[in-house]
Design a protein around this motif. Structure first.
Motif, short mmCIF file in Angstrom:
data_model
loop_
_atom_site.label_atom_id
_atom_site.label_comp_id
_atom_site.label_asym_id
_atom_site.label_seq_id
_atom_site.Cartn_x
_atom_site.Cartn_y
_atom_site.Cartn_z
N ARG A 8 0.93 -1.30 0.02
CA ARG A 8 0.03 0.02 0.08
C ARG A 8 1.06 1.34 0.04
N PRO A 9 0.33 2.13 -0.68
CA PRO A 9 1.26 3.55 -0.61
C PRO A 9 1.32 4.13 0.96
N GLY A 10 2.65 4.41 1.64
CA GLY A 10 2.59 5.11 2.64
C GLY A 10 2.44 6.68 2.49
N GLU A 11 2.52 7.25 3.59
CA GLU A 11 2.15 8.65 3.69
C GLU A 11 3.25 9.46 3.28
N ASP A 12 4.31 8.93 3.51
CA ASP A 12 5.74 9.63 2.65
C ASP A 12 5.89 9.28 1.38
N GLY A 13 5.06 8.76 0.71
CA GLY A 13 5.39 8.33 -0.81
C GLY A 13 6.07 7.13 -0.97
N TRP A 14 6.42 6.47 0.12
CA TRP A 14 7.16 5.19 -0.08
C TRP A 14 5.81 4.05 -0.27
N GLN A 28 9.22 -1.33 4.08
CA GLN A 28 8.74 -0.37 3.01
C GLN A 28 9.93 -0.18 1.99
#
Length: 70
Positions: A8-14, A28
């Motif tokens: 899934r996409p992380g909040e920081d773009g990772w 990640q």
């Protein structure tokens, strides 16, 4: 051995990768390939210490999708 992994996409773009059958096994990466390589390493490390930590993999599991809302 094959285990499920959720990306899934992380909040920081990772990209966040998690193995849902191993509680707390999460990693990640900046790309899909890096996230998959990192979660594979995390899974291997978790499996190395499972006897010492006193847990085991479930004998079976079922992966499903559920629809929420209309």
């Amino acid at each position: 051995m094959k285990l499920p992994v959720v990306l899934r996409p992380g909040e920081d773009g990772w990209i966040v990768a998690e193995c849902p059958v191993i509680p707390g096994c999460i990693s990640q990466g900046q790309s899909r390939a890096e996230a998959l390589a990192n979660i594979q390493e995390a899974i291997e490390l978790c499996l190395e210490t499972r006897d010492e930590e006193g847990w085991s993999l479930p004998q079976s599991y079922e992966m499903l999708e559920v629809q929420i809302g209309g």
